[in-house]
Design a protein around this motif. Structure first.
Motif: not given
Lengths: 208, 321, 186
Positions: B145-146, B148-149, B152, B296, B299
């Motif tokens: 799940a982490a 995915l951030m 995506e 990292k 983003w």
């Protein structure tokens, strides 16, 4: 296949409630399933099950959009809600408390108030939709009315202002989330939220 | 009647591809990985250079006992492999392999459909991780799940750039609009898309959710037999889908230096195979990142690059109009 | 500082280069491995050299060498001489389920009765059958490679030197005798 199309065309002409077409029956059935999934979502005592029933409800909603020929909206629904929001929800559940089995303390004391709000919201929505569309029927045989092109044109031609307003709202939420998740802002260091300082360790998740 | 037949034939073809391509890819991975490590890989099954190894594996998996842990959430545990696998089958339906009508099913908002349905596959891992009643599995689910951030958003942005360039969201439409100079034009977006896709598939170097040396096998730790095999099949089908998708979006799909009419599917398959080789190659070459390193990377590198690509696409698009 | 990403490219290059080379895997049961010449596979026994001095059995860290023997008296070599007693080997066995292949037995053997053999295919399905008796150890003796040749300028081995000395002495004696005979005849 051609037989069904004929029936659909007939029904579209007649607009009768008593001679439903295949698509309409399907729409109703999916609607019932979606409603059922939604009800289970809020009544089940197993937290993760509730999240997964939410997937079913949102997926059912996407199918309803598809049946209304709103293809683009349907896929956006799947992408945003099923693919991202529910995953985030599950992530949050797993991080905090997600026991296998029932959690007896999952009941909220103000469930009746919640029910009242839900019923009021549903009634308002149904009233608005019924009032707005009344007896409008989608012509399944004509040009697709919910395609990407049509959605895009109406969105960026007639609804640009609400669209942009929503964007600003979301941007504000994003900035707010960053500010809230960075502990070094309100403390001794007088860093501005916009500066490109070294990001804190904990704010990666909060940004999203 | 011919309509139904047509649809049936298309779906059957997609299904066969769905079953065969991952197997071929798996065998290729066995062999390529082995030779990159100075080994030979499987040599016995089937006689000639172990070509039937994966079939032998499948037989073995089928014979194994299907175990559900006592503390597990039975239904969800059993449902998870299907949730992980089916999205890839659905996505394969809409990927065009040749010019004209050579696609399982035409969908207007193709890119959206593909990305949306691919996102569902993650739910399978999450369900498996939670329902196994195993701490390692739960950690694997959390990492999934982490992750995915991280992937995506860059993936969506990179795909959006191509959609902007082509002026359509449909995959065959994008290929119709393709010119050869799109490859250098969209190359950055392509790299971002491919990297984010690797993270989505949990392939090395982004295989933190299944990191076998840290958390056993992540969400799949408790699985045995056929259900485990389904997860593995999902991984390989995912590679096929990602490579085919990158091919269609960024490498021009069935366009080739010559013979686009007759050789279209060949070009598509060739490019897909090449990308699949790269996926295997990366797995052999690079160590595993940490979850925060991926965040990292995503983003601070992938998302800015994707945004820059979108800006470039917009500028060029306006200039050539 | 190099170009960013050059390390990544280097990693890819290494794996790609390795892929184009021959793999180093031995396909053992199908193809016999090419072992180094002095491979230490198993211990062979050259019975004729064994004097049952028991040094090997005593030095063995695992106590995996079993030796049985008895004494025999040998009649005097020359009439009127003293009877000699001699050790006769009855059993020599090495338990290879205990042996750790340290090679100390071979090192300590003063009479060159134990040797390293490159033979390695002696797996058994029962652990008891890994205790190999003297006949098997003797068979392995024939797989022991010849000792490496001496350096061209090396000193002659002591055994050869001694043997040659004896032989030369004998020859000189015989020659002297023959000369004497000739002189007598003449």
């Amino acid at each position: 296949m051609t037989g069904t199309a004929d029936v659909t065309a007939l029904a579209a002409n007649a607009h009768g409630f008593l001679s439903p077409a295949g698509v309409e029956i399907l729409f109703l059935l999916v609607g019932i399933v979606t409603l059922g999934a939604a009800v289970v979502t809020v009544t089940t005592k197993q937290l993760v099950h509730a999240a997964l029933w939410l997937v079913a409800a949102l997926g059912g909603l996407a199918v309803e959009y598809l049946l209304l020929t709103a293809e683009f909206i349907a896929w956006v629904q799947v992408l945003i809600y099923v693919g991202s929001v529910v995953v985030l929800l599950l992530f949050g559940l797993m991080l905090t408390k997600a026991p296998i089995g029932r959690s007896p303390d999952a009941d909220s004391g103000n469930r009746w108030a919640a029910l009242a709000v839900a019923v009021a919201a549903a009634a308002a929505l149904v009233w608005v939709v019924v009032d707005a569309f009344r007896a409008t029927w989608i012509d399944l045989d004509g040009a697709v009315q919910g395609s990407t092109k049509v959605s895009g044109e109406s969105l960026f031609r007639y609804w640009v202002l609400p669209f942009e307003a929503l964007s600003v709202l979301l941007l504000a939420a994003l900035v707010g989330a960053i500010v809230l998740s960075r502990r070094d802002i309100d403390g001794g260091t007088k860093k501005q939220p916009g500066t490109t300082g070294k990001a804190g360790k904990a704010d990666k998740g909060g940004k999203h | 009647m011919s309509d139904i037949l047509d649809v049936a034939v298309r779906l059957a073809a997609v299904f066969v591809a769905f079953l065969v391509l991952p197997l071929v890819l798996g065998q290729t991975e066995h062999k390529v990985m082995a030779h990159m490590q100075g080994r030979l890989g499987p040599m016995y099954a089937g006689g000639f250079h172990g070509w039937a190894q994966l079939m032998a594996d499948a037989v073995k998996f089928a014979q194994k006992e299907d175990i559900v842990p006592a503390g597990a959430d039975r239904r969800i545990f059993q449902l998870a492999p299907a949730v992980a696998l089916l999205p890839y089958l659905l996505v394969l339906v809409v990927i065009p392999i040749g010019p004209g009508n050579a696609v399982g099913e035409f969908i207007d908002a193709g890119i959206f459909f593909v990305l949306a349905v691919l996102g569902i596959g993650v739910l399978g891992s999450l369900m498996a991780g939670w329902a196994s009643a195993n701490k390692f599995s739960l950690l694997g689910g959390l990492r999934t799940a982490a992750q995915l951030m991280a992937y995506e958003l860059p993936m969506l942005l990179a795909a959006a750039s191509v959609a902007m360039a082509a002026g359509t969201l449909s995959l065959p439409g994008i290929l119709e609009a393709f010119h050869w100079w799109w490859v250098p034009w969209q190359i950055v977006g392509g790299l971002v898309f491919f990297t984010a896709g690797l993270a989505e598939l949990q392939r090395p170097p982004f295989d933190m959710p299944v990191a076998d040396s840290e958390i056993i096998f992540g969400a799949y730790t408790e699985y045995t037999g056929l259900r485990f095999a389904l997860f593995l099949l999902a991984e390989f089908a995912g590679i096929v889908v990602l490579c085919a998708l990158t091919t269609v979006l960024f490498l021009g799909g069935w366009h080739g230096p010559f013979g686009a009419d007759g050789l279209g599917p060949v070009w598509t398959l060739l490019k897909t195979a090449l990308l699949a080789f790269v996926v295997i190659w990366l797995r052999v070459s690079y160590p595993r990142l940490r979850e925060d390193q991926l965040q990292k990377l995503a983003w601070t590198v992938l998302i800015p690059l994707a945004l820059a690509q979108i800006a470039l696409t917009g500028v060029v698009k306006v200039v050539i109009q | 500082m190099a170009i960013p990403g050059s390390g990544l490219a280097k990693g890819l290059a290494v794996t790609l280069r390795t892929m184009t080379r021959r793999s180093i895997t031995d396909q053992y049961p199908d193809v016999q491995p090419e072992l180094p010449p002095r491979t230490r596979g198993v211990i062979g026994l050259f019975e004729e050299n064994c004097t049952v001095c028991m040094l090997c059995a005593r030095e063995c860290p695992d106590w995996c060498i079993y030796i049985d023997s008895h004494k025999e008296t040998v009649p005097p070599a020359a009439p009127g001489g003293r009877e000699r007693s001699r050790n006769v080997l009855d059993r020599f066995a090495i338990d290879f389920s205990l042996c750790m292949y340290c090679g100390i037995c071979i090192e300590v053997c003063p009479f060159d009765a134990l040797f390293w053999s490159p033979e390695f295919e002696y797996a058994e399905t029962d652990i008891h059958e890994l205790t190999h008796e003297r006949d098997k150890l003797r068979e392995w003796m024939w797989t022991v490679p010849e000792p490496p040749a001496l350096d061209p300028a090396a000193e002659e081995p002591k055994e050869l030197a001694a043997a040659r000395k004896t032989a030369e002495k004998l020859a000189a004696q015989q020659a002297a005798e023959a000369e004497k005979k000739q002189e007598d005849e003449a």
